[in-house]
Design an enzyme around this catalytic site. Sequence first.
Site, PDB file in Angstrom:
ATOM      1  N   GLU A  60      20.559  29.617  -8.497  1.00 28.48           N
ATOM      2  CA  GLU A  60      19.041  29.219  -8.767  1.00 28.48           C
ATOM      3  C   GLU A  60      17.972  29.641  -7.739  1.00 28.48           C
ATOM      4  O   GLU A  60      18.178  30.231  -6.810  1.00 28.48           O
ATOM      5  CB  GLU A  60      19.318  27.688  -8.473  1.00 28.48           C
ATOM      6  CG  GLU A  60      19.495  26.613  -9.624  1.00 28.48           C
ATOM      7  CD  GLU A  60      19.402  25.336  -8.912  1.00 28.48           C
ATOM      8  OE1 GLU A  60      19.903  24.516  -9.624  1.00 28.48           O
ATOM      9  OE2 GLU A  60      19.127  24.850  -7.883  1.00 28.48           O
ATOM     10  N   LYS A  61      16.834  29.799  -8.439  1.00 24.68           N
ATOM     11  CA  LYS A  61      15.674  30.147  -7.414  1.00 24.68           C
ATOM     12  C   LYS A  61      15.541  29.057  -6.493  1.00 24.68           C
ATOM     13  O   LYS A  61      15.942  27.761  -6.561  1.00 24.68           O
ATOM     14  CB  LYS A  61      14.460  29.962  -8.489  1.00 24.68           C
ATOM     15  CG  LYS A  61      13.042  30.147  -7.924  1.00 24.68           C
ATOM     16  CD  LYS A  61      12.671  31.639  -7.906  1.00 24.68           C
ATOM     17  CE  LYS A  61      11.445  31.806  -6.936  1.00 24.68           C
ATOM     18  NZ  LYS A  61      11.541  33.036  -6.334  1.00 24.68           N
ATOM     19  N   VAL A 100      27.163   8.937   0.187  1.00 24.96           N
ATOM     20  CA  VAL A 100      27.019   8.516   1.520  1.00 24.96           C
ATOM     21  C   VAL A 100      25.945   7.937   1.876  1.00 24.96           C
ATOM     22  O   VAL A 100      26.072   6.506   2.547  1.00 24.96           O
ATOM     23  CB  VAL A 100      27.186   9.779   2.138  1.00 24.96           C
ATOM     24  CG1 VAL A 100      26.942   9.580   4.011  1.00 24.96           C
ATOM     25  CG2 VAL A 100      28.125  10.876   2.147  1.00 24.96           C
ATOM     26  N   LYS A 134      25.141  28.017  -5.652  1.00 28.02           N
ATOM     27  CA  LYS A 134      25.700  26.764  -5.379  1.00 28.02           C
ATOM     28  C   LYS A 134      27.066  26.614  -6.144  1.00 28.02           C
ATOM     29  O   LYS A 134      27.349  27.151  -7.308  1.00 28.02           O
ATOM     30  CB  LYS A 134      24.828  25.678  -6.209  1.00 28.02           C
ATOM     31  CG  LYS A 134      23.267  25.467  -5.423  1.00 28.02           C
ATOM     32  CD  LYS A 134      22.562  24.397  -6.412  1.00 28.02           C
ATOM     33  CE  LYS A 134      21.373  23.900  -5.559  1.00 28.02           C
ATOM     34  NZ  LYS A 134      20.469  23.028  -6.196  1.00 28.02           N
ATOM     35  N   ARG A 158      28.837   9.807  -8.372  1.00 25.62           N
ATOM     36  CA  ARG A 158      29.793   9.076  -7.397  1.00 25.62           C
ATOM     37  C   ARG A 158      28.942   8.116  -6.897  1.00 25.62           C
ATOM     38  O   ARG A 158      27.583   8.327  -6.754  1.00 25.62           O
ATOM     39  CB  ARG A 158      30.389   9.939  -6.518  1.00 25.62           C
ATOM     40  CG  ARG A 158      29.511  11.003  -5.858  1.00 25.62           C
ATOM     41  CD  ARG A 158      30.004  11.629  -4.574  1.00 25.62           C
ATOM     42  NE  ARG A 158      28.832  12.152  -3.576  1.00 25.62           N
ATOM     43  CZ  ARG A 158      28.401  13.125  -3.863  1.00 25.62           C
ATOM     44  NH1 ARG A 158      28.515  14.019  -4.621  1.00 25.62           N
ATOM     45  NH2 ARG A 158      27.306  13.443  -3.262  1.00 25.62           N
TER      46      ARG A 158
END
Lengths: 169, 169, 503, 503
Positions: free
Chosen positions: D200-201, D295, D158, D292
Site C-alpha cells: 500500500e502507499k 485489544v 501488509k 474480532r
Amino acid sequence: MEYEFIVDNELKKLNMEQQGQSHSIHMDGHEYLADIKSLSPHIISISIKDRMYKIFIVRSKEGFHIQCQGDSYFIQESDQDEGEIQSSEEKSRKDMLNIKPTMPGKVIKIQVNEKEEIKVGQTLVIVEAMKMENEIKSSINGTVKKIFAAEGDLVDSDKPIMELEEKTE
Amino acid sequence: MEYEFIVDNELKKLNMEQQGQSHSIHMDGHEYLADIKSLSPHIISISIKDRMYKIFIVRSKEGFHIQCQGDSYFIQESDQDEGEIQSSEEKSRKDMLNIKPTMPGKVIKIQVNEKEEIKVGQTLVIVEAMKMENEIKSSINGTVKKIFAAEGDLVDSDKPIMELEEKTE
Amino acid sequence: MFDKLLIANRGEIAVRIIRACHEMGISTVAVYSEADRKSLHVQMADESVCIGPAPASESYLHIDRIIQAAQNKKAQAIHPGYGFLAENPAFSSRCEKEGIVFVGPNSKAMDLVGDKVRARQTMEKAGVPIIPGMKCVYKKTKEYEKQAQDIGYPVMIKASAGGGGKGMRIVSAPDQLKTALEAGMREAKSAFGDESVYLEKCIQKPRHVEFQILADNYGNIVHLFERECSIQRRHQKIIEESPSQALDDELRNQMGEVAKKVIQATGYNNAGTVEFLLDKDRNFYFLEVNARLQVEHPVTELITGLDIVQHQIAIAAGEKLNMEQDSLSQNGHAIECRIYAEDPENNFLPSSGRILFLNEPSGPGIRIDSGIFQDCEVPIYYDPILSKLIVWAENREMACERMIQALDNTVILGVKTCLAFLKEVISSPDFKRGDTTTDFIDQHFSDWSSMKKDPFTRELSLMAAAFLSQNQRYNDRSDEKDKREGSFSPWKTLGRWRLGRSG
Amino acid sequence: MFDKLLIANRGEIAVRIIRACHEMGISTVAVYSEADRKSLHVQMADESVCIGPAPASESYLHIDRIIQAAQNKKAQAIHPGYGFLAENPAFSSRCEKEGIVFVGPNSKAMDLVGDKVRARQTMEKAGVPIIPGMKCVYKKTKEYEKQAQDIGYPVMIKASAGGGGKGMRIVSAPDQLKTALEAGMREAKSAFGDESVYLEKCIQKPRHVEFQILADNYGNIVHLFERECSIQRRHQKIIEESPSQALDDELRNQMGEVAKKVIQATGYNNAGTVEFLLDKDRNFYFLEVNARLQVEHPVTELITGLDIVQHQIAIAAGEKLNMEQDSLSQNGHAIECRIYAEDPENNFLPSSGRILFLNEPSGPGIRIDSGIFQDCEVPIYYDPILSKLIVWAENREMACERMIQALDNTVILGVKTCLAFLKEVISSPDFKRGDTTTDFIDQHFSDWSSMKKDPFTRELSLMAAAFLSQNQRYNDRSDEKDKREGSFSPWKTLGRWRLGRSG
C-alpha cells in the site's frame, strides 16, 4: 500418606498418595484423582476431571488460613493441638465459665463484683473495640468467682476477664 | 556498615548506621537521616524529613529487582560478582564477539556459515520470540569462528549462538 | 487552586482523597497516629506527619495537633474525610479562624445540621416532612421516659451530634430505655465527643434513601440523584446502590427538590447528603443532613460520572459549580459493598490482625477503594472498614451478577471479613427483587452462619492443606529463592543488543 | 442463551471473556497448552482442557484439538478472543460445519474482510475511500517490485490475512524490498498461517482512527464511536483513547456512517472494527476491518457503558440488538495503556520470566484487564501482553492525570515492562496537546532511555538494598512466620460468644 486435620471442630482423616503426575486422595469415603500444583506460595490449583479449583492458603503456627470459592476455613493439624480435640459441649461449657472478649479491646465497664450472684442474661462487662461497645452477658446462674481485669484495661481475646461459678441445685 | 553495590554499571558505596529509631546514611557526599521500615516482605518504606518513599524490592540470587516511583533498577552486591566489574568497553567488546539473543527464543534462520567473512551490519541470525522476529547483525568486520546453534533450536538469552573473530588490519 | 492540602483522616478514605489531589496536581500531607506508621495513606501522601499515640482522641481527634501539622507544612486546606472530625463544628470553625480552608460546609451550617434536634426544628419550619419525635435534648432519664411515652414505642435513640449508627438504639419497651440511653450516650461520647441523644418515632420497614448534593459558595445547588442504603447491620450501612428500586422519576424529582430545599434552608455549601426514610406508602421523611463526604459516594460517582471529591476541593477553592441540574443524568446501575474486618457469624464483631494474603478483583465495571495491602496490620483502634468494592453495569441485574463474581474473587486471609455474608445477601432472591428495607438483615439473615459452606470446598481445602504439609518447598524460603533464580532474569542481559542495528 | 462456551485463547482476553460468561450465567471451558497449566485463564474457567504442547501451532492454533475439546465438553459456542484463530475463516467455517456457534462474524464475511486485498476491491466498489495500493496478491518478488514502483516509495508491506502489525514493514527504497518481503511473509505465516502480503502507499503522518461496530444477525448495525490508536511502536498499538482529538461531531458522524456502510457491504455481523487512516487534511481512508474483538475494546466500553463482550455473545446467540444509534452517546474520556513484557530501551524486544512482585493500581476510574498474578510465569511462546490499564475521567486532561498516577502505582518486578515508557509518553506535552500521529514514537521517543532516571530514586533504591542486606528477617522465612504468629489470630476464638446474648 495419612493426614489428620481439625476443621470446624471436626476431626478429618485424609490419605494422599503421589500417583505419577497426580495425587490420589481418599477422604470420608470419597476418592479423588487430582492434579495439584502450587501457583504461588499462597495459591494452590487442584484439577479434578478438567475442573480447576483455586485455593488461597496461608500457613501460620496455629494452622492453615484458607479461602476457596468464597468459603473460609481454618484448618489445624490434629497432632499439633492434641488437647484441643475436646467435645464441643465441653468446650462451650468452659467458655461459659471463663468470660473472654471476642476480640481485643478495652474494658469500659464492669457491671458485677466478685462473689456477686448472677443470672442468665445479666450483663457482666462491656468491652469496646473499634468504637463499638459489646456487652458480654452471663449464660449461667451462679456467682462471680474472680475478676482479672479493671475498667480501662486493654484486654486480649484469649485471656479471661472473669471466671464464673455455676450454681448447683 | 559499608555496602558496595553495582547499579547501572556503576559502583556505588554507601554507609548505613542505625541511630536510635533511624538510620544515618552517607552516599556520594550526601547525608541522610532516614526512618526505614519493612511494610511487607517486598515493600520498604523510607521516611526522610516527613516524606515517605515506597520501594518495591525482590531479592534474587543475581541481585535486587527494584521499582521506586516508576523507575526500575537492578542492583547487585559488588562482592558477589567480582568478575562482573569490568569496564563497559571491555564488556561491550566481549558482547560484540559472542552473539547471544537478547531473549530466549527460537532460531529461525542462520544467515552465515562458519569461516565466512562478515561485515558490519550484516545479518547473522534471525531469532523469533513471542511471534516477533529479531535480526541480529554484526557490529564488526571479521569472520564467523564457530556456530553453536542450528535452525529450529530453542536458545537461551545468556548462551552464545555464535562466536565471531575480528579482522585485525 | 490549592498547592497543598492536609488529609485529617486515615484508611481508604484518606487514600481516596490523596488520589484526587494527585490527579489535580495538589501536594498532600497525611497525618497519622503511632499505630499507622505503616498504613497505606501514610505511604501515598507526599508528606506525612505523626500526630500522636494510637487512641483517636490523642491523634485523629486532636484538633490542636492537626492544625499545627497543617501550619508547619503550610497546607492551605484540610479535608476531613468522614468520621473523626468531619462533622465537628469546633474543628471547622478553628480552621476558619486559622485561615485554613476546611473542605466541607461552613461551620454555621455544619453546626445547624450537625445538631440533629435544631435541624429538625429548621426543617419543620421550612415545610420539609420530618419523623415525629423530640424537638430538643434533655438531661434527665425521666424526661426521656416521658417523651418516649408521648412518641409511642418503639422509639429510636439517636446521637444528636452524628450519624453512622454510632449511639443508635431501638427501644421497644420502657424498661429497656435507661440502659439503652446510657449505652447510646457513651457511644455518642466516644464517637463524637458529645453525649447528647434524642428520641424519634421508629418508622416500620422503611427504606433508607438519600440524595447527594453539591452546593458551591454562591448559592448554586444540584442534586446527584439518590442512593438507597437500606441494607444495614447494627444500624450501619453495608450495601448501597443507585438508582433505588423504589423511586420513579416523579418521586425522584420530588425528593430531589426537597433535598435542595433542605440545603438552601440551612445555608449549606460543599458536598453533603440529605437522608430520608421512605415508607411503603411512598411517604418520605427528612432524617438528617450528613455534612461530609460519605462512605458510599462512589456509587453516585459511577452513575453520574462526576468525581465528587475533586468537586468538593474545587468548591472549597472558590470555584463555581460547572454543571446544571438538567445536564445531569443517571447512567446504568452501581452497587457498593463495604468490606469490614468483622465476623458476621458473631453479630458483626470487629476483627483485627494482619492481612496475611490479599487478592482484589479487577476487570470491567469493578472499582476498589482500598485502604489495605498484603501484610498490613488492621489496628484495633479504628473503624474496621478495609475497603469498598463498587461495581457498575448497564442495569441492576447485571450489576448484581458482577458483584457476586467480584466478591468471589476477593480474597482476604488473616482477619475475618463479611465477604461470604455480602455474597449471600446480594445473591438472595429478596435482594435481587429489590425488596430492601432497613430491617432486611434482621429479617432474612439474623441466623446466618457460614457453616452452610459447601462440603466440597472443605474437601478441597483439606487437600490443599495436605499438599502443603507434604510439599514444604514454598514455605522453605531458600527453595523458593532457588526457583526464582532458575527463571530467566531480564537484567542479566542488560541491553547491549539492539534489533536490526549493529550490535 | 448458551449453557456452555469454550474460549479458544489465553491471557488477559481469555480472562475477560470468562468474566463476561460468568456474569451471564454461562459455564466456561478454557483450553490451554502445556506451558499454560498454571495460567490465570485456566484457573478461572469452570473447566479446562489441555490441547497440546507449548508452540501455538500445536495448541492454540490447532483447529482439530480445539473443536474436539468443545465437542467433548459439549460447549455450544466458541469465543476466539483476538489473535490465534480469531480471524481464521477455516476455523469459523469448521465451527459452522460442526454445529458450534462461532462468536464472531459469519465465515463468508470473515473470509472477505480477512483477505485485505479483496476487501479493498469491495470497498472501492461501494464508494468507500481506500489507500492507493495493490488490488491483488502476487507470487513473485519481481511483481511486487513493479507494483511498489507504480505506487511510489515509501510503501507499506501488509499481511493479507491479518492485522496487529504482524508482518508489517515500511520500505522506503527498492533495495530493501526483497528482504522485507521475506521477513513479512515469514511473520505473516507464523502469526496467521498464511504468508500472503500486499503493498500500500504509505500515508505520511496519519492518525489511526477506528470505529467499533455491533451488528446483529438481522441487519441492524450501530457504531459505538471512534477510538484513536495512533500511538504505536513496531506498528503495534500501545495507547488508545476515545474520543479522538481530531474529530468533531460532523466528521465523527460522517466516518461512523461510512463504517456502517463497510459492514453492510461485506455482510458482516457480530462485533467488528472498521479502521481508517486520517490525514492532516481530515481525509480518511479505509484501512481494514478487524473481524474480532479488539485489544482496545475497553476504551469504548468505558465511554459508552456497553459491555461489548456480553453483546457479542448475545448476538451470537441470536438476540436482536437492543439499542439504536440515536440512543448511544460518548461520555467522558477513556485511555488504555497496554502493558507488555518488553524492553522499550531495546527496541521493545519482548521479555519473559517470572513475575516476582505485582501491584496493580485501583481506585476511581481505573480498570485493569489482567492476565497475570504474582509469581506467575510469562512464557516465551506467545504475545507478551501482560495486562491492560484503562482509565476513565470526565475529560481528557483528567484522564491523562489519572493514567499517570495509575502507571506510577503499577509495579511489576521480574520481567521488563514498558511502564516507565508509557508514563513518559502520556506525560509528554505533545501527547497532552493531542498531537498524535502514527509516527509519534519514532519522532519523539526513538532514543528513549530510562537512564534519565531520577538520581534520588536510585539513592532510595540503594538504601532499600542496604536495609535488606542488613536486615534479613523478611528473607528468612522462619522469622516471618514468627511475626505472623505473634499477631492476633481471629480463628483462635472461633465464635462461641455472641454479643448481647447468653454466652
